[in-house]
Design an enzyme around this catalytic site. Structure first.
Site, short mmCIF file in Angstrom:
data_model
loop_
_atom_site.label_atom_id
_atom_site.label_comp_id
_atom_site.label_asym_id
_atom_site.label_seq_id
_atom_site.Cartn_x
_atom_site.Cartn_y
_atom_site.Cartn_z
N GLU A 139 0.59 -1.20 0.07
CA GLU A 139 0.34 0.21 -0.25
C GLU A 139 0.40 0.99 -0.32
OE1 GLU A 139 -0.13 -2.51 2.62
OE2 GLU A 139 -2.45 -2.91 1.47
N PHE A 145 -11.00 -8.31 13.31
CA PHE A 145 -9.99 -9.02 12.59
C PHE A 145 -9.44 -8.19 11.63
CE2 PHE A 145 -8.84 -10.56 8.55
CZ PHE A 145 -7.66 -10.93 8.56
N GLN A 146 -8.45 -7.07 11.33
CA GLN A 146 -7.94 -6.31 10.62
C GLN A 146 -8.92 -4.39 10.63
OE1 GLN A 146 -7.95 -7.68 6.32
NE2 GLN A 146 -5.77 -7.90 6.41
N LYS A 151 -17.87 -1.21 5.79
CA LYS A 151 -17.90 -2.27 4.73
C LYS A 151 -19.15 -2.40 4.56
CE LYS A 151 -16.23 -7.05 2.68
NZ LYS A 151 -16.50 -7.93 3.35
N MET A 199 24.39 9.29 2.03
CA MET A 199 24.09 10.78 3.06
C MET A 199 24.69 10.45 4.35
SD MET A 199 23.87 13.53 2.30
CE MET A 199 23.06 14.66 0.80
#
Lengths: 180, 618
Positions: B71, B133-134, B183, B505
């Protein structure tokens, strides 16, 4: 002179600090208080007092009153940052000077007997506090006024058996005919 | 009255007869709102809590979904898409880990003012708060790294929330907006409010910012005309304002003869080949740009925010100048550097007003101050060459590689993205950007791993252009799974790795600040990038000798596939000039005259002029 804690000090020209009261008119939606408070904590601004309640149910508007402290440029920065929050509709500086009116309400529970109990009632009368609950060994007083008056009342009540204080925090509104 | 008092009451919706309301599922509303807001491409990754939206996308006409591999890639791709087109980038992710994985791009887009809209799925409303969940508190987690975010609790609120998200992302100072959609809201049927009907209901922050105040414009022009050592300090705001602002900047610089410098994010607004160009300002900017900023008498800041990488030590920043600051965000004015004139307005509209007022003053008033001595001074500063290096022997210098890439890409429509580190600064210093929206880099947040997914987003928007991610071998490994995405969609991005086997760097700072104690900045194990390219289905190329560089770069450009180019460069090269943290613009470290002798062993600087205080700074 010690090194400043910040890598890039911004306070060089900041000037003296002052106490400011900001009225923040917001859409009453979930998370709006978290946005405002989160801004203060994320950017390191002070909150001395915070009150919030819906003030216009029809328009879903709430009013958050925050007492903060900072130098002039910091206060300007706070106002500008608040203006970036989408549900913030308006930020008004309603500080006591020059035109603000400030009030707090406090509830004080006093537990005492004998001479102290009489004295507590006398002091309450002077402060125009009302007894709103009483038992044989306690009072609950309701007092309103500017924060300084509440502070003074609390100070006087400590030796008279003060055991609990609840304060609303500062509410403020500007004098005169103009609305915020 | 304070400046905030101008935020007015919400406009009241006009009462007009509307046709029968359109009833749609929440998921269908998402598709409709994307279409109505002019979105044709989105980047995303499916999961349980966004399946209804993915189902609606399955048959959606005119919407292309690009499946990333993580993502974070979707977020940066949306950023690349947005910054290279001037439009809004969109990412679609699921709840929980899908949402947390996109936090970095949100923070990146907030600091660099990139308009993206992230749509995240959320567990069904009745499960919110149950550690489902999630499940994660997406709006809580992303509140401080978005311009705005919202959890939509009722399907009837969804259309407005989506329209507002697009309007907010692009209005004022652009930024990321997240819409979290449970959802059950995606499945529920509700009334869809079309964009036109929603527009008047959107809040003040979505509305256009008024033009500049004319009294400020005349004061500014008066100050500018009297300036004997003026400078234009330009930033990403000019690019965000639109191509017209860049055109106006060029016109303004030509008309006034003022020299121009830019922040990292503003590169390309004024062309690197232009006569007034001084190079980039700041920590790794050119000597002439930094000296001119330090010694100027009037500074006109245009869409730049006085970031610490630009200013260095604030009490040593341009101490004798009067400053004018144009920014669309009121909170940018006087935030880091106090200015005499603050103009809160779109920088394009302001440049137009300044130009007009300048012309009127030029016709009627006294002539502007003579700038010849100032130009001569700047030329003296510029004479030694800020970015000099010597390409010799058989080791490729990273600067040389960028110059050869620049030469090979000339004449093509080219977009450059970068990761973060030395290669990023060399790209900014040595690649000559001629047009706005051609350079996509993570400036504010400094996100390693930005460049490859951003390049994918750019290429998706510009399929026929040459898109090169100038990368470091360390950064690119953070998001290189997206090569698979590039292959899947035939997006021929060129990943040009300046491979010195160091986090360059970090190594440079350890050399300068930590007594050459190179703690964890060496990658003792690296993948064989050529083989890896092949494994992904890309072309892998490697160059180790300066003599073969041009031919390999040409091969990279002409191959129709995504290419991973492993350009082996000298290992101990440092990025100069450098203003050490805690120093001012007139305290730059310059390149030692010959760094070759230091090759492959930590170079000891002739002048490790970094104070104890400087060491504690970032």
């Amino acid at each position: 002179m010690t090194e400043p804690a910040s890598a890039y000090p911004t306070t060089a020209a900041a000037g003296p600090e002052s106490r400011r009261t900001l009225a923040i008119l917001v859409d009453n939606e979930p998370g709006v208080l978290a946005r405002v408070v989160g801004l203060f904590s994320a950017r390191g601004y002070n909150i001395e007092s915070l009150t919030v309640a819906e003030t216009d149910a029809r328009a879903h508007r709430s009013r958050i009153t925050i007492v903060t402290r900072g130098a002039g440029p910091v206060i300007d920065q706070i106002k500008a940052q608040l203006g970036r929050i989408v549900p913030v509709r308006k930020v008004v500086d309603v500080t006591l000077e020059p035109a603000g009116l400030e009030r707090e309400l406090a509830l004080l529970k006093i537990r005492s007997s004998g001479q102290e109990r009489v004295e507590a009632l006398r002091v309450a009368e002077i402060f125009r506090a009302r007894a709103i609950d009483t038992t044989r060994e306690s009072f609950i007083f309701e007092v309103t006024g500017a924060s300084g008056k509440i502070d003074a009342f609390i100070d006087l009540m400590i030796p008279l058996g003060l055991i609990e204080v609840s304060r609303t925090g500062v509410l403020s509104i500007q004098r005169g005919a103009e609305g915020a | 009255m304070t400046t905030m008092d101008i935020l007015c009451e919400a406009p009241v919706a006009p009462a007009h007869a509307s046709p029968a309301p359109e009833m749609l599922s929440g998921a269908a509303m998402v598709v409709r709102a994307l279409q109505e807001n002019g979105i044709d491409t989105l980047f995303g990754y499916p999961g349980g809590a966004v399946l209804p939206i993915y189902d609606a996308l399955y048959a959606a006409p005119g919407l292309r979904h690009i499946l990333v591999r993580h993502e974070q890639g979707a977020g940066h791709a949306a950023e690349g898409y947005a910054r290279s087109t001037g439009g809004v980038g969109v990412a679609l992710v699921t709840s929980g880990p899908g949402a947390t994985n996109i936090v970095t791009p949100l923070a990146d887009a907030l600091l660099d003012s990139v308009p993206i809209v992230v749509l995240s799925g959320q567990v069904p409303s009745r499960l919110i708060g149950t550690d489902a969940f999630q499940e994660c508190d997406t709006v809580g987690i992303t509140r401080s790294c978005t311009k705005h975010n919202v959890l939509v609790r009722h399907v009837d609120d969804l259309a407005i929330a989506l329209h507002e998200a697009f309007a907010l992302a692009r209005s004022g100072r652009p930024g990321p907006v997240l819409v979290d959609i449970p959802k059950d809201v995606q499945n529920a049927i509700g009334r869809y409010i079309p964009l036109e009907e929603a527009r008047p209901l959107l809040r003040p922050n979505c509305q256009p910012v008024p033009g500049p105040r004319m009294d400020s414009i005349s004061r500014a022009v008066e100050m500018l005309r009297a300036a004997t050592r003026p400078i234009l300090y330009t930033g990403g705001g000019i690019i965000n304002s639109g191509d017209r602002a860049s055109a106006l900047l060029r016109e303004f610089a030509a008309e006034t003869g003022f020299p121009v410098t830019s922040t990292l994010l503003g590169l390309g607004a004024y062309p690197a080949s232009g006569p007034a160009w001084l190079g980039m300002v700041g920590m790794h900017g050119s000597v002439e740009a930094n000296r001119a900023m330090h010694d100027c008498d009037v500074m006109l800041a245009l869409g730049a925010r006085f970031d610490d990488r630009v200013t260095g030590r604030l009490d040593g920043f341009s101490p004798r100048s009067r400053k004018i600051h144009v920014d669309i965000d009121p909170s940018s004015i006087n935030k880091n550097v106090p200015v005499e004139i603050g103009i809160v307005a779109d920088v394009g509209a302001t440049l137009e007003a300044l130009l007009k007022a300048w012309r009127v003053a030029a016709k009627s008033g006294r002539p502007a101050a003579d700038l010849a001595p100032w130009r001569a001074q700047i030329e003296r500063w510029a004479a030694p060459g800020s970015f000099r290096y010597r390409q010799s022997g058989t080791v490729i210098k990273p600067q040389y590689a960028i110059e050869r890439l620049f030469a090979a890409a000339r004449g093509r429509e080219t977009y450059i993205t970068t990761e973060v580190g030395q290669h990023q600064m060399w790209a900014a210093q040595l690649y000559g950007f001629e047009a706005p929206r051609r350079f996509m880099t993570s400036g504010g947040l400094g996100t390693m791993g930005y460049g490859l997914p951003a390049a994918i987003g750019v290429q998706a928007a510009h399929p026929d252009a040459l898109v090169v991610d100038i990368a470091g071998e360390a950064s690119v490994q953070m998001t290189m799974q997206e090569m698979s995405c590039a292959v899947q969609y035939g997006l021929p991005v060129k990943i040009f790795i300046l491979n010195n086997e160091w986090m360059g760097m970090v190594r440079q700072w350890q050399q300068l600040l930590h007594g050459e104690r190179y703690s964890q900045s060496w990658s003792a194990a690296l993948p064989d990038f050529v083989k890896m390219a092949e494994a992904f289905g890309c072309l892998g190329l490697r160059a180790t000798d300066p003599a073969e560089l041009d031919a390999k770069i040409a091969e990279m450009i002409h191959d129709p596939r995504p290419v991973l180019f492993d350009c082996r460069v000298s290992k101990a090269e440092n990025c100069y000039p450098m203003i050490p943290s805690g120093a001012a613009h007139d305290e730059m470290l310059l390149a030692p005259d010959d760094t070759d002798e230091c090759e492959n062993r930590g170079a000891k600087l002739a002048n490790p002029a970094i104070s104890e205080a400087g060491r504690s700074l970032v």
